[in-house]
Design an enzyme around this catalytic site. Structure first.
Site, mmCIF file in Angstrom:
data_model
loop_
_atom_site.group_PDB
_atom_site.id
_atom_site.type_symbol
_atom_site.label_atom_id
_atom_site.label_comp_id
_atom_site.label_asym_id
_atom_site.label_seq_id
_atom_site.Cartn_x
_atom_site.Cartn_y
_atom_site.Cartn_z
ATOM 1 N N ASP A 140 -8.652 6.198 -11.159
ATOM 2 C CA ASP A 140 -9.451 5.210 -10.419
ATOM 3 C C ASP A 140 -10.588 4.628 -11.255
ATOM 4 O O ASP A 140 -11.150 3.596 -10.904
ATOM 5 C CB ASP A 140 -10.070 5.851 -9.169
ATOM 6 C CG ASP A 140 -9.034 6.338 -8.182
ATOM 7 O OD1 ASP A 140 -7.922 5.784 -8.165
ATOM 8 O OD2 ASP A 140 -9.347 7.282 -7.429
ATOM 9 N N LYS A 156 -13.471 2.989 -3.119
ATOM 10 C CA LYS A 156 -12.274 2.136 -3.129
ATOM 11 C C LYS A 156 -11.277 2.628 -2.092
ATOM 12 O O LYS A 156 -11.307 3.792 -1.638
ATOM 13 C CB LYS A 156 -11.630 2.112 -4.513
ATOM 14 C CG LYS A 156 -11.175 3.476 -5.043
ATOM 15 C CD LYS A 156 -9.843 3.977 -4.516
ATOM 16 C CE LYS A 156 -9.539 5.416 -4.900
ATOM 17 N NZ LYS A 156 -8.273 5.941 -4.296
#
Length: 306
Positions: free
Chosen positions: A148, A18
């Site tokens: 995350d 990401k």
């Protein structure tokens, strides 16, 4: 009471990296953690995670082109191992498991590689478990593992996150963009980055408040580029010589592309050290790299691949 025999079954998951396209650090909570608000973007770059459930002893092996020379430390401290333990405890599932990870995501670079592996383990075990927990429980478990992990469990391409990253608002995926990543052999310690930022904030006498974003703030790459920011960029260049050299370069490239009429973002991801440029698919960018840095090229996940 003995553990029931488990016939070996396996599942392979991709564990996507990401980027943080917006990352603002909010107030420190009583627990010592800082709240954040962030725009998560999934990348095509991914690790491959194979999970088997069987009666064989529990194990975790990691290999691949992005493995650091000194390894990843004790397996019991790895997020993937912790994810498996947490899932089986939550499901009251007395199975053993064997995890094999092929690493392609640079380690310790703010790209969420360890979190992605943990999320992939949760999804794999969910598909193998005789009594699945459901997405809400997976997100809850992920939130306890790291900021995350919930986003990477969700499999969304784009989402707004806040709190500790465990509160998510999925957003419509934007068209794919090319991503040129500059990764380093040495990362940035996340705790040290938070500490440096907190000290700098106190020294400035700065107050903290959340921003209000318009409903269409993240509806196009032009809007995202105008809002893109990362609070860690205020302190990480003083902690990492490579970031100090590369971050101004990726910002310059993004400015040049913007001046040519292309939406572009040049930032550092997470707490670093990876710096990146997003640019139109089919274009390339050139960067002078310091020693110990390497370029990784990929794309963002768009509507067709999310």
């Amino acid at each position: 009471m003995g553990q029931e025999s488990t016939a070996a079954r396996s599942r392979t998951q991709t564990a996507h990296a990401k980027l943080n396209l917006v990352l603002r650090i909010l107030a420190r909570e009583a627990s010592g953690y800082h709240g954040i608000e962030t725009l998560f973007q999934r990348l095509a770059l991914h690790d491959v995670v194979d999970v088997t459930v069987s009666d064989a002893p529990k194990s975790l092996t990691c290999a691949g082109p992005s493995m650091p020379a000194n390894g990843l430390g004790p397996v019991e401290q790895n997020l993937a191992w912790r994810a498996a333990e947490a899932y089986c405890a939550a499901a009251a599932w007395g199975t053993n498991w064997q995890i094999a990870i092929t690493k392609h995501i640079p380690v310790g670079g703010g790209l969420g590689g360890g979190s992605a592996d943990a999320a992939a383990v949760l999804r794999a075990l969910e598909s193998l478990c005789p009594t699945p927990l459901g997405l809400a429980r997976l997100l809850e478990i992920g939130g306890r593992l790291g900021a995350d992990v919930p986003f990477l469990v969700s499999e969304e391409a784009l989402a707004w996150g806040w709190g500790r990253g465990d509160r998510l608002l999925p957003l419509p995926a934007l068209p794919a963009m090319a991503a040129t990543l500059v990764a380093f052999s040495e990362g940035v310690n996340t705790g040290a980055a938070y500490g440096a930022f907190a000290d700098a904030r106190v020294a400035r006498g700065e107050t903290v408040s959340a921003y209000a974003y318009p409903p269409d703030a993240f509806g196009s790459w032009d809007f995202v580029a105008a809002l893109a920011t990362n609070d860690f960029e205020q302190v990480v260049p003083s902690l990492h010589a490579g970031v100090a050299l590369v971050l101004p370069a990726v910002r310059d490239v993004a400015r040049q592309l913007t001046a040519q009429g292309h939406a572009s973002v040049g930032l550092m991801s997470g707490s670093g050290a990876t710096c990146f440029v997003l640019h139109p698919v089919g274009t390339t960018v050139a960067l002078d790299l310091p020693e110990g840095a390497r370029v990784v090229t990929t794309t963002t996940m768009g509507p067709a691949t999310a």
